[in-house]
Design an enzyme around this catalytic site. Structure first.
Site, mmCIF file in Angstrom:
data_model
loop_
_atom_site.group_PDB
_atom_site.id
_atom_site.type_symbol
_atom_site.label_atom_id
_atom_site.label_comp_id
_atom_site.label_asym_id
_atom_site.label_seq_id
_atom_site.Cartn_x
_atom_site.Cartn_y
_atom_site.Cartn_z
ATOM 1 N N LYS A 53 34.555 -26.808 -49.495
ATOM 2 C CA LYS A 53 35.259 -26.806 -48.211
ATOM 3 C C LYS A 53 34.849 -28.025 -47.381
ATOM 4 O O LYS A 53 35.682 -28.696 -46.780
ATOM 5 C CB LYS A 53 34.980 -25.492 -47.455
ATOM 6 C CG LYS A 53 35.692 -24.300 -48.075
ATOM 7 C CD LYS A 53 35.257 -22.938 -47.530
ATOM 8 C CE LYS A 53 35.980 -21.822 -48.301
ATOM 9 N NZ LYS A 53 35.606 -20.464 -47.904
ATOM 10 N N GLN A 97 31.311 -17.618 -44.263
ATOM 11 C CA GLN A 97 31.525 -17.363 -45.696
ATOM 12 C C GLN A 97 31.098 -15.933 -46.034
ATOM 13 O O GLN A 97 30.006 -15.499 -45.666
ATOM 14 C CB GLN A 97 30.739 -18.398 -46.525
ATOM 15 C CG GLN A 97 31.011 -18.347 -48.014
ATOM 16 C CD GLN A 97 32.455 -18.723 -48.373
ATOM 17 O OE1 GLN A 97 33.093 -19.527 -47.709
ATOM 18 N NE2 GLN A 97 32.976 -18.123 -49.432
ATOM 19 N N ASP A 120 40.132 -18.293 -41.026
ATOM 20 C CA ASP A 120 40.267 -17.426 -42.192
ATOM 21 C C ASP A 120 41.388 -16.399 -41.987
ATOM 22 O O ASP A 120 41.821 -15.763 -42.942
ATOM 23 C CB ASP A 120 38.961 -16.655 -42.439
ATOM 24 C CG ASP A 120 38.105 -17.275 -43.527
ATOM 25 O OD1 ASP A 120 38.677 -17.859 -44.467
ATOM 26 O OD2 ASP A 120 36.867 -17.161 -43.433
HETATM 27 N N1 GUN Z 1 34.679 -15.265 -49.669
HETATM 28 C C1 GUN Z 1 35.592 -15.233 -50.650
HETATM 29 N N2 GUN Z 1 36.764 -15.754 -50.214
HETATM 30 C C2 GUN Z 1 36.572 -16.103 -48.926
HETATM 31 C C3 GUN Z 1 37.408 -16.688 -47.935
HETATM 32 O O1 GUN Z 1 38.585 -16.981 -48.135
HETATM 33 N N3 GUN Z 1 36.831 -16.892 -46.741
HETATM 34 C C4 GUN Z 1 35.552 -16.556 -46.470
HETATM 35 N N4 GUN Z 1 35.086 -16.793 -45.256
HETATM 36 N N5 GUN Z 1 34.752 -16.018 -47.358
HETATM 37 C C5 GUN Z 1 35.263 -15.780 -48.580
#
Ligand code: GUN
Length: 284
Positions: A53, A97, A120
């Site tokens: 990311k 996350q 998100d």
């Molecule tokens: N863990 C697995 N997929 C995601 C996501 O799309 N966003 C976040 N914040 N954590 C995750």
């Protein structure tokens, strides 16, 4: 034999476009869009995702900061960091996350993020706005799935879309997005009886459960479009929830793992960050 949906390529094209838009945003406002990524603990998958990311931010000119907290951090400390990021004018997107350690209430943390910065799309305000059809920040992975279908000219209207998995992150929002695009949607989960019978009736099959090889070729209708959201490590190798070899003999289009949905999730996160930055800057 199925044609492979190249998520990596589509994501790269989106990032190339974003580079231009981010640079225009920066010229207009005097600062770049900013993303804060919060990681708690050292889950290796989370470390990898967070690093992807941040790299993607760098690639497109989005400012990013990582806050890496110890596994033992208290919920209170995490909430306090989110409070600071909520009022930080350089930050337009906040991503915590997941998963979080057991002692932290995930929903409480998500709900502490300012909805305008919730890139998100997990905050109840954004989920609610989305469900009733208002403008909202939308979850990245299901957005990426829809964008892939659009890129490959897959018609959804009147088609039977089967989503296997009902998570808040993928299954539920993916089903709603397909519904919005006029598909007839079924959601399957661990208590579904005769899974194969249901998946066999799918024109579009989305699998997001985290079980390697759950869906095999004999469970797929000839000519179906198969979107594999699973990312599992088996014998050190990344595989999806769909048995690629047998499935690609039945499907007309199929996403590989890696290189399918994964890169799209990241591209959508960048788009969401720019969207949040634009909305916040217009309202300043
Ligand atoms: N863990 C697995 N997929 C995601 C996501 O799309 N966003 C976040 N914040 N954590 C995750």
């Amino acid at each position: 034999m199925a044609k492979i949906i190249d998520g990596k390529k589509v994501a790269e094209e989106i990032k190339e476009n974003l580079k231009v838009e981010v640079s225009e945003f920066r010229e207009k406002n005097g600062f770049p869009p900013g993303l804060a990524v919060v990681q708690v603990g050292n889950n290796p998958a989370s470390t990898a995702y967070v690093s992807f990311k941040q790299k993607a931010c760098e690639q497109t000119g989005i400012y990013s900061v990582k806050h890496h907290l110890d596994e033992s951090v208290s919920e209170e400390e995490l909430l306090s960091l989110i409070g600071k990021l909520n009022s930080d004018s350089k930050i337009h997107g906040i991503l915590v996350q997941l998963p979080l350690p057991e002692h932290i209430d995930e929903q409480k943390v998500i709900s502490a993020i300012a909805p305008e910065k919730d890139v998100d799309g997990f905050h109840p305000v954004n989920v609610g706005r989305f469900v009733v059809g208002m403008e909202a920040l939308l979850p990245c992975t299901p957005r990426g799935i829809i964008r892939l279908l659009e890129s490959y000219g897959v018609e959804t209207e009147g088609k039977h879309a089967v989503v296997v998995g009902r998570s808040n992150i993928v299954g539920k929002p993916a089903a709603l997005m397909l519904l919005k695009k006029n598909a007839t949607v079924s959601i399957a989960h661990r208590r579904t009886k005769n899974l194969a019978e249901l998946t066999k009736s799918a024109d579009i099959l989305v699998v997001a459960v985290g079980r390697p090889g759950l869906v095999t070729g004999d469970m797929i209708k000839e000519g179906a479009v198969v979107i594999d959201v699973g990312i599992n490590k088996v014998d050190g190798k990344l595989v999806g929830d769909v048995d690629f070899e047998s499935a690609s003999e039945k499907a007309s289009l199929i996403t590989p793992v890696p290189g399918g949905v994964g890169p799209m999730t990241i591209a959508m996160l960048l788009e969401n960050t720019l969207q949040a930055a634009r909305m916040l800057s217009e309202n300043r």
